[in-house]
Design an enzyme around this catalytic site. Structure first.
Site: not given
Ligand code: HSE
Length: 333
Positions: A95, A148, A151, A206, A209, A220, A224, A314
């Protein structure tokens, strides 16, 4: 043939992307002696449950038309109830996370581990926000919790460290950890389009987030950074410890001026310094990668410097990392 039962929680871009690869690679996995059976697929409004195993081809066709509820195994039961009632060997928690509490993934992972099921997740928020607790819970229950895919998308960072860099002390890790901001900044340079238009494109692909401000404002990347600090550097870092500045205020003029002087602007997550910020990177630098690529520089005492470049977002790319964890955890089923 080893038979492994799975529950997939979350059937958006990542969940459906994972299911597509599982379906596509069924014969290949069988050749490896692995037969995965999906006994439940949970999404927001309800779930599909089948003890015999769900035909993923059917589910994917319905999901494409946003008609999951038409499946014969559909029930209005929500994920938490399903995790209580249905037993499987491994739960895939796929999710999207919320950056404040890590829900709903946090609840899902706790429920799965308390119920005796291993967990593989792509969900960074619960791992970044509740790392110590979830790690302890997995250990106490003698279960695996792997992430995994949380990140760097397809780039193997955690498993690379576990498998190939065991003897190394990791001294520093930094780089581009968000595909969306890299896509946006690249498009601003290459096509001269605005941040807003480039972000719209990233959303269509896609890779952003559900709430794209997580990408643009650096949250984001910060999640990470927390995960990598705790996992690769063995620190005890919380989300609040990270200084975060995103790319919201970067203008087209700024990126063009940078390029004129031989630099590009990249949003860099510096794991050792606990910092996320836009930085000027020389055009010739290995971190100058374009589009939705991520690039990570990892320095360790024995191997020295490694540069890892790959797709950081992706559906298919993320599925690659989910499978790397899934096949690993399968050994413990
Ligand atoms: N939205 C995130 C990115 C998705 O663009 O890296 C992968 O974590």
């Amino acid at each position: 043939m080893k038979k492994i039962s799975l529950i997939i929680v979350g059937f958006g871009v990542i969940g459906a992307g994972f299911a597509r690869i599982l379906h596509e690679k069924k014969d290949y996995l069988r050749d490896l002696g692995l037969e995965y059976k999906v006994v439940a697929v949970c999404e927001k409004e309800g779930s599909i449950i089948s003890d015999e195993g769900i035909d993923l081809g059917d589910v994917l066709r319905l999901a494409d038309g946003k008609k999951l509820a038409q499946h014969s195994g559909w029930t209005k039961k929500k994920s938490m109830q399903v995790l209580d009632e249905v037993k499987a060997d491994i739960v895939l928690e796929l999710t999207p996370g919320d950056v404040k509490r890590g829900e709903p993934g946090y609840g899902h992972i706790k429920k799965a581990l308390s119920g005796g099921m291993h967990v593989v997740t792509s969900n960074k928020s619960p791992i970044a926000l509740h790392y110590g607790e979830l790690k302890r819970l997995a250990e106490e229950n003698n279960l695996k919790l792997r992430y995994e895919a949380a990140v760097g998308g397809a780039i193997p960072l955690l498993n690379l460290r576990d498998k190939c860099l065991k003897i190394n002390e990791i001294k520093s890790v930094y780089g581009i950890l968000n595909g969306t901001t890299n896509y946006v900044l690249s498009k601003m340079v290459e096509e001269g389009i605005s941040l807003e238009n480039a972000l719209d494109e990233a959303r269509e692909l896609g890779i952003a987030e559900s709430d794209p401000s997580y990408d643009i404002d650096g949250l984001d990347t910060a999640l990470k950074v927390v995960i990598l600090a705790n996992n690769l550097l063995g620190r005890d870092v919380s989300f609040e410890d990270i200084r975060v500045q995103g790319i919201r205020d970067i203008t087209s003029e700024a990126v063009q001026l940078a390029i004129k002087h031989g630099y590009v602007i990249k949003l860099i997550g510096d794991v050792g310094r606990g910092e996320v910020s836009p930085r000027l990177i020389p055009v010739e630098h290995p971190l100058n990668v374009s589009g939705s690529l991520n690039a990570v520089l990892l320095d360790s005492d024995v191997a020295g410097e490694l540069t890892l470049i790959g797709y950081g977002a992706g559906a298919r790319q993320t599925a690659s990392s989910i499978f790397s964890d899934l096949t690993e955890v399968t050994q413990f089923v």
